[in-house]
Scaffold this active site. Structure first.
Site, mmCIF file in Angstrom:
data_model
loop_
_atom_site.group_PDB
_atom_site.id
_atom_site.type_symbol
_atom_site.label_atom_id
_atom_site.label_comp_id
_atom_site.label_asym_id
_atom_site.label_seq_id
_atom_site.Cartn_x
_atom_site.Cartn_y
_atom_site.Cartn_z
ATOM 1 N N ARG B 21 1.008 -1.328 0.071
ATOM 2 C CA ARG B 21 -0.035 -0.194 -0.006
ATOM 3 C C ARG B 21 0.974 1.198 0.168
ATOM 4 N NH1 ARG B 21 -1.109 0.663 6.030
ATOM 5 N NH2 ARG B 21 -0.159 -0.910 6.966
ATOM 6 N N SER B 48 -3.946 5.039 6.508
ATOM 7 C CA SER B 48 -3.827 3.598 6.059
ATOM 8 C C SER B 48 -3.538 3.091 4.681
ATOM 9 C CB SER B 48 -5.111 2.900 6.788
ATOM 10 O OG SER B 48 -5.321 3.270 7.987
ATOM 11 N N GLU B 69 -18.637 6.191 1.962
ATOM 12 C CA GLU B 69 -17.989 5.354 0.645
ATOM 13 C C GLU B 69 -18.834 5.380 -0.287
ATOM 14 O OE1 GLU B 69 -18.331 4.313 3.934
ATOM 15 O OE2 GLU B 69 -16.362 4.069 4.688
ATOM 16 N N PHE B 94 -15.168 -1.945 2.782
ATOM 17 C CA PHE B 94 -16.081 -0.827 2.727
ATOM 18 C C PHE B 94 -16.152 -0.499 1.008
ATOM 19 C CE2 PHE B 94 -13.860 -0.111 6.891
ATOM 20 C CZ PHE B 94 -14.802 -0.454 7.676
ATOM 21 N N HIS B 120 -6.048 -3.435 2.721
ATOM 22 C CA HIS B 120 -6.610 -4.374 3.921
ATOM 23 C C HIS B 120 -7.748 -5.216 3.627
ATOM 24 C CE1 HIS B 120 -4.715 -0.923 5.505
ATOM 25 N NE2 HIS B 120 -4.847 -1.111 6.942
ATOM 26 N N ASP B 128 -7.603 -6.282 13.658
ATOM 27 C CA ASP B 128 -9.062 -5.727 13.496
ATOM 28 C C ASP B 128 -10.048 -6.600 13.402
ATOM 29 O OD1 ASP B 128 -8.195 -2.964 14.205
ATOM 30 O OD2 ASP B 128 -8.461 -2.381 11.875
ATOM 31 N N ARG B 178 -2.811 -5.043 3.747
ATOM 32 C CA ARG B 178 -2.075 -4.337 4.912
ATOM 33 C C ARG B 178 -0.665 -4.596 5.312
ATOM 34 N NH1 ARG B 178 -2.388 -5.347 10.990
ATOM 35 N NH2 ARG B 178 -1.508 -3.442 11.794
#
Lengths: 278, 333
Positions: B21, B48, B69, B94, B120, B128, B178
């Site tokens: 990322r 992130s 979103e 999302f 992610h 998470d 991630r």
């Protein structure tokens, strides 16, 4: 042929023709949204025959104003307005809702016939309008963006995400119009999920708000669009109180005509009332 | 002993681990100067997803849309309608779940030039937990007409993918993860949309993988080689349009296929390969991936072990598959 005007008698005549054409198209298609098409007619005629900078002979003109029909189900009215403005032949209206036709049941992005975005699922159009308005501002273009929402659409959460964005981004090149006809698919809105106080909500979200008691009155619409254009620093919303099924007595304020096309008999009554021989 | 041929763009040994990322964010910055129409949107996860790197360099072309979103996706559609090149990023769960219908109606159907780059994805999200571990995103994007779906396997491929898709017109979904990924490719590795490069060529089994599972599959192939089993390993980084030709060729060559993904085996790579083979070259296969279940909290990379997504699990699947094939042969099937 297309000519922009502020002459109310001319706009009224255009509106009459637009109603006749859209009712014939819906009747021929045997399905479609009659009530919410008729309630939007004066709003759309004011936009396309007076307010918008556009050229039906050059639909891809880069600096044109953009119109997004967020209430996509009202598209018979938009097709009829576009045909009457010269974007495509009026005869094509009879292909409404047919396989392979460019005039699909809900609008599909097709610049050559003046359709600026694919809509039909409520709660998308204002966000897309924000994107265009942001891009135009980035490029320093003097383009204005107009979005027509249904009042039922204000029950969609995503609409309020978009309303928040427009205000936060100070999109004064954006004008939203709410076709406040007070009916949704299942009936009267205040019997299903009331959205009042509508004006206060938009105000609280940071918009300049103008409520039109009669959203079919051309001089009020012209005045409101004029004030919208001159408003700086915030987006402008016109809450146009309209009559679902406007212009035909048997359809007016009748919730059941939300998603139903006129029958043979109903078309005859409608055309008679509009001063057109069936 | 049967040896497999290793492609010359695969590194002999892994020497570095990189956040893909971060490569995404840095590549956006690099592209920012070359592409004045590039705009980047994010839904409150800019640090992130690493889109914040672009935001620092090009604040006027960076739109932090808040926790919205659906609004972000349709706004990106508006940018594309105008002629900009929007990249929209947030967590995969999302991006593809919350905003799916906005993507369907406002991006995929009108074929708008919107690049959705999620991060992610998969169980490697880690602590998470299940709510944040997208295991369905490939399926959700793959089912949409007009949508291109790409899952890079390491940092080298991520950079090439981002630089490729900015030139590739049309709706595109890119799935990133991630944790740090082992770098498996040499700089000479070339990415092409729709081409599934064969990283190793072996005749006993074909392993089709994507994302972090490409590394695990290469490891599995090394273990298998010591056992005298030569495995083909294919990086199916473009899940859609899928490389039917390569998949069928490898299936014909090996007669045994394993898929490996950090995603549900339903609708993901396993589903996609099964669709291809079912139609063109029915082949016994095993699917390594999340088996119709949600994830859990834990260290991201260790969760691969917890859910049976490691090289050893691929090796075991290969054993079972080859045994199945030999049993079939022994009864004349």
């Amino acid at each position: 042929m297309f000519e922009k005007t502020k002459e109310i008698s001319v706009l009224k005549e255009v509106a009459r023709n637009v109603r006749i054409d859209l009712l014939r198209a819906l009747h021929h298609a045997k399905s479609g949204h009659t009530g919410g098409s008729l309630s939007s007619v004066e709003i759309l005629v004011t936009l396309y025959f007076s307010e918008l900078r556009h050229d039906p002979t050059h639909p891809r003109w880069e600096d044109r104003d953009r119109f997004i029909l967020s209430k996509g189900h009202g598209v018979p009215a938009l097709y009829s307005v576009l045909a009457n403005a010269g974007y495509f032949p009026r005869e094509d209206l009879m292909t409404l809702r047919k396989p392979g036709s460019r005039l699909q049941g809900h609008p599909e992005y097709d610049l050559d016939i003046g359709i600026e975005a694919t809509t039909g699922s409520l709660g998308h159009g204002l966000s897309a309008s924000n994107g265009i308005a942001l891009a135009a501002k980035m490029d320093g273009k003097n383009i204005r963006v107009y979005a027509l929402l249904s009042d039922g659409e204000l029950q969609e959460g995503a609409t309020w995400e978009a309303i928040t964005t427009s205000a936060y981004r100070k999109l004064d090149n954006l004008c939203a119009i709410v076709d406040r006809n007070r009916f949704q698919n299942d009936g009267a809105m205040d019997k299903i999920k009331d959205i009042e106080p509508v004006a206060d909500k938009w105000l609280a979200f940071g918009w300049e708000v103008e409520v039109l008691p009669d959203g079919h009155d051309f001089s009020s619409l012209l005045g409101a669009f004029d004030r919208a254009r001159r408003t700086k620093g915030k987006p402008f919303v016109i809450i146009a109180n309209t009559i679902k099924g406007k212009g035909v007595s048997i359809f007016e304020n009748q919730g059941k005509y939300h998603g139903v096309a006129p029958t043979d008999d109903e078309l005859e009554i409608a055309l008679n009332e509009l001063g057109e021989a069936a | 002993m049967s040896r497999s041929k290793v492609s010359d763009f695969v590194l002999d040994e892994v020497t570095e681990h990189v956040y893909i990322r971060e490569v995404y964010g840095k590549t956006l910055v690099e592209l920012g100067s070359k592409y004045p129409d590039l705009v980047v949107l994010d839904a409150d996860l800019t640090v992130s997803t690493k889109t914040n790197l672009f935001g620092k360099e090009f604040p006027h072309r960076f739109f932090s849309m808040g926790v919205s979103e659906q609004d972000m996706m349709a706004t990106a559609a508006g940018f594309a309608l105008y002629g900009k090149i929007p990249f929209a990023s947030t967590f995969a769960v999302f991006a593809t779940g919350r905003a799916w219908e906005h993507i369907r109606q406002s991006i995929a159907f009108p074929k708008l030039n919107v690049k959705i780059v999620s991060t992610h994805a998969g169980v490697t999200v880690g602590e998470d937990g299940a709510t944040h571990q997208a295991l369905e995103d490939i399926a959700l994007m793959r089912v949409l007409p007009n949508m291109t779906v790409i899952v890079p396997a390491d940092s080298v491929e991520t950079e090439k993918v981002i630089k490729t898709i900015i030139e590739h017109k049309g709706p595109t979904y890119v799935r990133l993860a991630r944790p740090k990924f082992p770098t498996i490719f040499k700089k000479s590795y070339g990415f092409e949309v729709g081409k599934a490069p064969v990283l190793r060529e072996g005749k006993h089994v074909g392993i089709f993988a994507l994302g972090i599972m490409v590394y695990e599959s290469l490891q599995a192939a090394k273990i298998l080689e010591k056992e005298g089993i030569s495995a083909s390993v294919v990086n199916v980084s473009t899940v859609k349009p899928i490389d039917v030709q390569t998949i069928v060729e490898i299936a014909r060559l090996t007669g045994a296929v394993v898929t490996a993904e950090d995603h549900s085996i339903i609708g993901g790579l396993g589903g996609a390969v099964a669709e291809v083979l079912g139609e063109y070259c029915p082949t016994p296969m095993k699917r390594i991936g999340m088996k119709d279940r949600f994830g859990t909290s834990g260290d991201g990379m260790k969760l691969l072990e917890y859910f049976g997504l490691k090289a050893k699990n691929i090796v075991q699947a290969v054993h079972e598959l080859l045994e199945f094939n030999s049993n079939r042969k022994s009864v004349g099937l």
